[in-house]
Motif scaffolding. Sequence first.
Motif, PDB file in Angstrom:
ATOM      1  N   ILE A  56     -10.926 112.587  71.297  1.00 18.38           N
ATOM      2  CA  ILE A  56      -9.750 112.491  72.171  1.00 18.38           C
ATOM      3  C   ILE A  56      -8.534 112.038  71.379  1.00 18.38           C
ATOM      4  O   ILE A  56      -7.402 112.454  71.665  1.00 18.38           O
ATOM      5  N   ASP A  57      -8.726 111.229  70.343  1.00 20.92           N
ATOM      6  CA  ASP A  57      -7.613 110.856  69.471  1.00 20.92           C
ATOM      7  C   ASP A  57      -7.062 112.079  68.745  1.00 20.92           C
ATOM      8  O   ASP A  57      -5.844 112.226  68.576  1.00 20.92           O
ATOM      9  N   ALA A  58      -7.952 112.975  68.308  1.00 22.02           N
ATOM     10  CA  ALA A  58      -7.508 114.193  67.632  1.00 22.02           C
ATOM     11  C   ALA A  58      -6.733 115.100  68.583  1.00 22.02           C
ATOM     12  O   ALA A  58      -5.737 115.716  68.189  1.00 22.02           O
ATOM     13  N   ILE A  59      -7.167 115.172  69.839  1.00 15.91           N
ATOM     14  CA  ILE A  59      -6.457 115.989  70.835  1.00 15.91           C
ATOM     15  C   ILE A  59      -5.077 115.409  71.108  1.00 15.91           C
ATOM     16  O   ILE A  59      -4.072 116.137  71.187  1.00 15.91           O
ATOM     17  N   LEU A  60      -4.993 114.100  71.231  1.00 20.58           N
ATOM     18  CA  LEU A  60      -3.699 113.453  71.454  1.00 20.58           C
ATOM     19  C   LEU A  60      -2.777 113.631  70.248  1.00 20.58           C
ATOM     20  O   LEU A  60      -1.571 113.857  70.399  1.00 20.58           O
ATOM     21  N   GLU A  61      -3.333 113.538  69.051  1.00 22.90           N
ATOM     22  CA  GLU A  61      -2.516 113.740  67.861  1.00 22.90           C
ATOM     23  C   GLU A  61      -1.998 115.169  67.799  1.00 22.90           C
ATOM     24  O   GLU A  61      -0.862 115.410  67.379  1.00 22.90           O
ATOM     25  N   HIS A  62      -2.827 116.124  68.233  1.00 29.78           N
ATOM     26  CA  HIS A  62      -2.408 117.528  68.268  1.00 29.78           C
ATOM     27  C   HIS A  62      -1.184 117.707  69.162  1.00 29.78           C
ATOM     28  O   HIS A  62      -0.313 118.531  68.875  1.00 29.78           O
ATOM     29  N   ARG A  63      -1.110 116.905  70.224  1.00 31.07           N
ATOM     30  CA  ARG A  63       0.000 116.997  71.184  1.00 31.07           C
ATOM     31  C   ARG A  63       1.020 115.881  70.994  1.00 31.07           C
ATOM     32  O   ARG A  63       1.877 115.673  71.844  1.00 31.07           O
ATOM     33  N   ARG A  64       0.932 115.150  69.897  1.00 32.82           N
ATOM     34  CA  ARG A  64       1.828 114.026  69.627  1.00 32.82           C
ATOM     35  C   ARG A  64       1.846 113.048  70.811  1.00 32.82           C
ATOM     36  O   ARG A  64       2.889 112.569  71.238  1.00 32.82           O
ATOM     37  N   ASN A  65       0.643 112.790  71.347  1.00 30.23           N
ATOM     38  CA  ASN A  65       0.420 111.816  72.429  1.00 30.23           C
ATOM     39  C   ASN A  65       1.100 112.188  73.741  1.00 30.23           C
ATOM     40  O   ASN A  65       1.275 111.331  74.607  1.00 30.23           O
ATOM     41  N   ALA A 121     -18.009 109.443  68.816  1.00 23.86           N
ATOM     42  CA  ALA A 121     -17.618 110.838  68.613  1.00 23.86           C
ATOM     43  C   ALA A 121     -16.551 111.260  69.615  1.00 23.86           C
ATOM     44  O   ALA A 121     -15.577 111.933  69.256  1.00 23.86           O
ATOM     45  N   LEU A 122     -16.704 110.862  70.876  1.00 21.62           N
ATOM     46  CA  LEU A 122     -15.703 111.216  71.882  1.00 21.62           C
ATOM     47  C   LEU A 122     -14.401 110.465  71.664  1.00 21.62           C
ATOM     48  O   LEU A 122     -13.314 111.002  71.898  1.00 21.62           O
ATOM     49  N   ARG A 123     -14.476 109.222  71.229  1.00 21.30           N
ATOM     50  CA  ARG A 123     -13.250 108.473  70.955  1.00 21.30           C
ATOM     51  C   ARG A 123     -12.437 109.152  69.866  1.00 21.30           C
ATOM     52  O   ARG A 123     -11.215 109.311  69.983  1.00 21.30           O
ATOM     53  N   LEU A 124     -13.110 109.566  68.805  1.00 24.58           N
ATOM     54  CA  LEU A 124     -12.421 110.254  67.721  1.00 24.58           C
ATOM     55  C   LEU A 124     -11.875 111.600  68.170  1.00 24.58           C
ATOM     56  O   LEU A 124     -10.770 112.005  67.775  1.00 24.58           O
ATOM     57  N   ILE A 162     -19.430 118.496  66.352  1.00 17.56           N
ATOM     58  CA  ILE A 162     -20.506 118.768  65.400  1.00 17.56           C
ATOM     59  C   ILE A 162     -20.327 117.949  64.122  1.00 17.56           C
ATOM     60  O   ILE A 162     -21.277 117.365  63.593  1.00 17.56           O
ATOM     61  N   GLN A 163     -19.108 117.894  63.620  1.00 18.68           N
ATOM     62  CA  GLN A 163     -18.848 117.161  62.374  1.00 18.68           C
ATOM     63  C   GLN A 163     -19.091 115.661  62.537  1.00 18.68           C
ATOM     64  O   GLN A 163     -19.697 115.028  61.664  1.00 18.68           O
ATOM     65  N   THR A 164     -18.619 115.092  63.638  1.00 18.35           N
ATOM     66  CA  THR A 164     -18.817 113.657  63.837  1.00 18.35           C
ATOM     67  C   THR A 164     -20.291 113.336  64.088  1.00 18.35           C
ATOM     68  O   THR A 164     -20.775 112.284  63.665  1.00 18.35           O
ATOM     69  N   THR A 165     -20.985 114.251  64.747  1.00 21.90           N
ATOM     70  CA  THR A 165     -22.422 114.055  64.953  1.00 21.90           C
ATOM     71  C   THR A 165     -23.161 114.089  63.619  1.00 21.90           C
ATOM     72  O   THR A 165     -24.014 113.239  63.331  1.00 21.90           O
ATOM     73  N   ALA A 166     -22.824 115.070  62.784  1.00 17.53           N
ATOM     74  CA  ALA A 166     -23.461 115.194  61.479  1.00 17.53           C
ATOM     75  C   ALA A 166     -23.154 113.988  60.601  1.00 17.53           C
ATOM     76  O   ALA A 166     -23.957 113.615  59.738  1.00 17.53           O
ATOM     77  N   ALA A 167     -21.999 113.354  60.833  1.00 13.80           N
ATOM     78  CA  ALA A 167     -21.622 112.171  60.060  1.00 13.80           C
ATOM     79  C   ALA A 167     -22.310 110.908  60.560  1.00 13.80           C
ATOM     80  O   ALA A 167     -22.094 109.825  60.005  1.00 13.80           O
ATOM     81  N   GLY A 168     -23.109 111.040  61.603  1.00 12.51           N
ATOM     82  CA  GLY A 168     -23.874 109.906  62.101  1.00 12.51           C
ATOM     83  C   GLY A 168     -23.178 109.073  63.153  1.00 12.51           C
ATOM     84  O   GLY A 168     -23.647 107.975  63.485  1.00 12.51           O
TER      85      GLY A 168
END
Length: 397
Positions: free
Chosen positions: A370-379, A365-368, A353-359
């Motif tokens: 999945i990067d956040a999910i990987l960062e959550h798990r330290r890759n 949006a999906l690239r960002l 929702i946030q990335t969509t609202a940011a345009g």
Amino acid sequence: MDLHMSVGSGERLLEELARAAQLASPAELPVVLNRYAEATGLGRAVIYLADLQQRLLLPLVEGEPALELDTSLAGWAYRTDSLRVEEGRSGGLNVWLPLADGAERLGVLELNLDTLDGIKLLRCRTMALVLALIITSKRAYSDTIAQRMRTRPMELPTEMVRAFLPPRSIGTGRVVSTAVLEPAYEVGGDAFDHSFTEDILHATILDGMGHNLASGLATSVAMSGGRNARRIGADLDTLVGTVDEALAKWLPDEFCTGIFTQLHMPTGELRWCNCGHPPPLLIRRHRLLHQALDRPPEPPLGLPASLAGAARQVHDVGLEPGDRVLLYSDGVVESRNEEGEEFGLDRFTDYIIQTTAAGQSAPEALRLLIDAILEHRRNQLSDDATILMFEWQPPGP
């Protein structure tokens, strides 16, 4: 050569580029490209391809440095699908153009020019468009392009599953469908599929039982069964039945979960069948519509009708312009960090929702995300994480 040539001469040179590029190997392609660039006053050209995880832009020919996708001007051109210009280190201009085949982002093209005017800009854009089509056609049979898009070796089960995957993103004037799949080099049984037949977008996500070659075989058979059925015009319940029968016949000990969807692009009518998978999510006007697409799930794929006990249920709903539908595997929301905290469904949907609202575009949006999910798990993901999202945006009246 006179750089102020007529448009007709420029078109003839473009035809020569297209003909020569068709016959060139990937290693020869930069040579052909530079020959055209110099003849049309566009200077030196360098092709960069995005790696599998969309973190780096890697040169097609060795000798140039890799570029960070999130911090470089080249990455900005890729992320925003727009042209960027900067002053060159030794004078002149560096021009960065996105390389994209429709919705599918491939990489960027760098051109080093002395000056830039309207005619040169038109030729730059045209060359990037033609080059993207050439790369798309060659990567289907070129291991060189596959090698350049990888940063490390890939495991055998992953190699098999990725051989069946379609492009990350596809689109028309009415809809864009995009997907990401991690871990990129060790994936087990997850897969996605999307394609068009006339006015229908078909989108599928699959999650095979286990994380080995057998689970990859199961999802590969499921994808093939679905493609075989839709290419003979089967309706959705028949398509799912075909997948059930294929798995039951050829891999009787393997099962997988999945969702099969069909979106009628002119009207926005969405039909889907959920086979033991997390339900689809619907985001409308930057809000998650809770349980909008929740329905009682069907049994996993691989059970013939005689064992499943009943015919598969197909559901339908009408979408509104701008709606985004998300399909995801449980590894997305169940991913835990070192403290045991799940990434969670709320964080997952809030990020979209946030990335969509940011345009941001759907692929970005999906690239960002999945990067956040990987960062959550330290890759280091403990399970495959796959997301497919499509957006229905019909043209206005």
